[in-house]
Design a protein around this motif. Structure first.
Motif, PDB file in Angstrom:
ATOM      1  N   LEU A  22     -41.671  54.489 -70.511  1.00 36.11           N
ATOM      2  CA  LEU A  22     -41.632  55.820 -71.104  1.00 36.11           C
ATOM      3  C   LEU A  22     -40.464  56.671 -70.622  1.00 36.11           C
ATOM      4  CD1 LEU A  22     -42.745  58.145 -72.748  1.00 36.11           C
ATOM      5  CD2 LEU A  22     -44.426  58.553 -70.949  1.00 36.11           C
ATOM      6  N   PRO A  23     -40.294  56.897 -69.307  1.00 40.06           N
ATOM      7  CA  PRO A  23     -39.130  57.697 -68.905  1.00 40.06           C
ATOM      8  C   PRO A  23     -37.814  57.045 -69.290  1.00 40.06           C
ATOM      9  CG  PRO A  23     -40.185  56.693 -66.989  1.00 40.06           C
ATOM     10  CD  PRO A  23     -41.127  56.528 -68.146  1.00 40.06           C
ATOM     11  N   ALA A  24     -37.744  55.723 -69.218  1.00 35.69           N
ATOM     12  CA  ALA A  24     -36.509  55.044 -69.618  1.00 35.69           C
ATOM     13  C   ALA A  24     -36.208  55.291 -71.091  1.00 35.69           C
ATOM     14  CB  ALA A  24     -36.627  53.553 -69.330  1.00 35.69           C
ATOM     15  N   ALA A  25     -37.251  55.205 -71.932  1.00 30.98           N
ATOM     16  CA  ALA A  25     -37.059  55.409 -73.365  1.00 30.98           C
ATOM     17  C   ALA A  25     -36.662  56.842 -73.688  1.00 30.98           C
ATOM     18  CB  ALA A  25     -38.345  55.041 -74.106  1.00 30.98           C
ATOM     19  N   ASN A  32     -32.878  57.177 -72.615  1.00 31.30           N
ATOM     20  CA  ASN A  32     -31.854  56.436 -73.357  1.00 31.30           C
ATOM     21  C   ASN A  32     -31.985  56.566 -74.869  1.00 31.30           C
ATOM     22  OD1 ASN A  32     -33.836  54.581 -74.249  1.00 31.30           O
ATOM     23  ND2 ASN A  32     -33.438  53.166 -72.551  1.00 31.30           N
ATOM     24  N   GLY A  33     -32.970  57.356 -75.325  1.00 28.90           N
ATOM     25  CA  GLY A  33     -33.106  57.578 -76.761  1.00 28.90           C
ATOM     26  C   GLY A  33     -33.578  56.364 -77.512  1.00 28.90           C
ATOM     27  N   ALA A  70     -41.108  66.409 -65.242  1.00 31.91           N
ATOM     28  CA  ALA A  70     -40.618  65.703 -64.054  1.00 31.91           C
ATOM     29  C   ALA A  70     -39.174  65.248 -64.251  1.00 31.91           C
ATOM     30  CB  ALA A  70     -41.525  64.515 -63.749  1.00 31.91           C
ATOM     31  N   LEU A  71     -38.884  64.699 -65.438  1.00 35.31           N
ATOM     32  CA  LEU A  71     -37.525  64.237 -65.708  1.00 35.31           C
ATOM     33  C   LEU A  71     -36.542  65.393 -65.722  1.00 35.31           C
ATOM     34  CD1 LEU A  71     -38.152  61.588 -68.517  1.00 35.31           C
ATOM     35  CD2 LEU A  71     -37.358  61.137 -66.188  1.00 35.31           C
ATOM     36  N   HIS A 103     -34.051  54.882 -60.061  1.00 37.99           N
ATOM     37  CA  HIS A 103     -33.388  54.341 -61.253  1.00 37.99           C
ATOM     38  C   HIS A 103     -32.400  55.392 -61.769  1.00 37.99           C
ATOM     39  CE1 HIS A 103     -37.062  51.968 -60.901  1.00 37.99           C
ATOM     40  NE2 HIS A 103     -36.481  51.033 -61.622  1.00 37.99           N
ATOM     41  N   GLU A 104     -31.505  55.818 -60.889  1.00 41.10           N
ATOM     42  CA  GLU A 104     -30.658  56.967 -61.179  1.00 41.10           C
ATOM     43  C   GLU A 104     -29.773  56.752 -62.402  1.00 41.10           C
ATOM     44  OE1 GLU A 104     -27.455  59.869 -58.881  1.00 41.10           O
ATOM     45  OE2 GLU A 104     -28.823  58.583 -57.741  1.00 41.10           O
ATOM     46  N   THR A 105     -29.256  55.557 -62.582  1.00 43.91           N
ATOM     47  CA  THR A 105     -28.396  55.306 -63.744  1.00 43.91           C
ATOM     48  C   THR A 105     -29.152  55.546 -65.038  1.00 43.91           C
ATOM     49  OG1 THR A 105     -27.091  53.679 -62.511  1.00 43.91           O
ATOM     50  CG2 THR A 105     -26.985  53.586 -64.917  1.00 43.91           C
ATOM     51  N   SER A 106     -30.370  55.021 -65.129  1.00 41.85           N
ATOM     52  CA  SER A 106     -31.196  55.227 -66.326  1.00 41.85           C
ATOM     53  C   SER A 106     -31.590  56.684 -66.479  1.00 41.85           C
ATOM     54  CB  SER A 106     -32.447  54.355 -66.254  1.00 41.85           C
ATOM     55  OG  SER A 106     -32.119  52.981 -66.284  1.00 41.85           O
ATOM     56  N   ALA A 107     -31.944  57.337 -65.372  1.00 43.36           N
ATOM     57  CA  ALA A 107     -32.426  58.712 -65.426  1.00 43.36           C
ATOM     58  C   ALA A 107     -31.324  59.695 -65.809  1.00 43.36           C
ATOM     59  CB  ALA A 107     -33.020  59.106 -64.075  1.00 43.36           C
ATOM     60  N   ARG A 108     -30.071  59.327 -65.631  1.00 40.74           N
ATOM     61  CA  ARG A 108     -28.946  60.214 -65.955  1.00 40.74           C
ATOM     62  C   ARG A 108     -28.473  60.073 -67.399  1.00 40.74           C
ATOM     63  NH1 ARG A 108     -25.871  62.780 -62.218  1.00 40.74           N
ATOM     64  NH2 ARG A 108     -26.471  62.584 -60.033  1.00 40.74           N
TER      65      ARG A 108
END
Length: 338
Positions: A173-176, A179-180, A241-242, A325-330
């Motif tokens: 979920l947060p990854a999606a 990254n759209g 949170a994000l 997972h900083e790369t994904s979160a940014r």
């Protein structure tokens, strides 16, 4: 429990198994662990369960076995799901003697479409994961005169800080969102999204082992039941949170995605959109279709062990995911265009 009590935990490097091992050792229980990969160490062994014979050190009598092995991917072919979730259980059962306290960790979703585990038909379940976990529960009943079966819903991190040894399953979920991967949340906004912390599962397993083996088959269902968060509330918590993490790290905040019910999406939006989506967009939409059923639950689980509130745990878990997972979160999602 005596000083000579020996406990084996399988799937010991997984999301739940790792927490169970730490909890049992903290409680003073001599605990051995096993996983498919990694590095062997003191009381930890590498064993591809169901594919090879157990190491010599694992043979012999066990006072307790806690079986945590699970592959939660919904899209596995049936044969692969059986190899991942049933064959390792057979291997664990082969190590158990008549006096072994056997604890099998299952899933609240194991009852599939018909509300129980009795049907062997694949059509009675939403996906291969549910079907294989139901097969596993039936195997425990068939092979053991007594055992504990523990079911639980979506798993989030530790209550103190949201930490997990492995972020999988729900953390698509947060990854999606970052990254759209999806243009909308296909879900029932007023549905129930039940969750437990890994701490809740580990504490319950510890209590079960301390109480001794049951006389028959004892079922525990962990969760919040009718006190579970609504889907909309949970998604808002994830977004908060994000965005709090992104604000602290100078990243553009995420917008709130619109909600579309599964019926609306599958009947109206998707057939129209499929004509215009590119191959990658179609792959993303198809991949997330497997989650629709879990975001559309309107009836609460009939829990036997009600865990404390999980709202703050979800917030901490998402922030912890972002930190690790900083790369994904940014990432900044791009708008969907045909």
């Amino acid at each position: 429990m005596t000083a000579s009590t020996r406990t084996l935990v399988t799937g010991a490097t997984g999301t739940v198994g790792s927490t169970v091992v730490r909890a049992l050792r903290a409680a003073g229980r001599p605990t051995y662990s096993v996983s498919r990969g990694g590095t062997e160490g003191t009381h930890h062994f590498v064993w591809r369960m169901g594919e090879e014979e157990p190491p010599a050190e694992l043979r012999g009598s066990w006072d307790a076995i806690v079986h945590c092995v699970a592959d939660t991917r919904f899209g596995l072919p049936d044969g692969d799901a059986e190899e991942a979730n049933v064959r390792p259980l057979r291997a664990a059962l082969s190590l158990a003697g008549p006096d072994t306290h056997f604890v099998h960790l299952s899933s609240s979703f194991v009852t599939g479409l018909e509300g129980d585990i009795t049907s062997p038909s694949r059509d009675a379940y939403r996906n291969s994961y549910e079907w294989s976990k139901a097969t596993a529960e039936r195997l425990v009943h068939a092979e053991r005169d007594n055992a504990d079966i523990v079911r639980f819903p979506i798993v989030v991190g530790a209550r103190a800080d949201g930490s997990l040894d492995r972020y999988s399953g729900f953390f698509w979920l947060p990854a999606a969102m970052c990254n759209g991967a999806v243009p909308a949340l296909v879900a029932e906004e007023k549905g129930l999204l039940d969750m437990v912390s890994t701490d809740d599962i580990a504490a319950h397993v510890t209590r079960l082992l301390d109480s001794g083996p049951p006389r028959g088959h004892r079922l525990s269902v962990l969760g919040r039941g009718d006190d579970a968060q609504r889907v909309g509330e949970a998604f808002d918590t994830v977004l908060d949170a994000l965005n709090d993490w992104r604000a602290e790290n100078g990243v553009t905040p995420l917008d709130r995605l619109p909600y579309v019910t599964p019926q609306q999406w599958n009947r109206f939006y998707l057939p129209f959109a499929e004509e215009y989506l590119d191959r990658m967009q179609l792959l993303k939409v198809t991949a997330f279709r497997a989650y629709q059923g879990y975001l559309s639950v309107t009836d609460p689980f009939d829990v036997t062990v009600r865990v404390p509130d999980t709202r703050d745990v979800l917030y901490r878990s998402i922030r912890r995911w972002a930190k690790t997972h900083e790369t994904s979160a940014r990432r900044v999602p791009r708008p969907w265009r045909a």
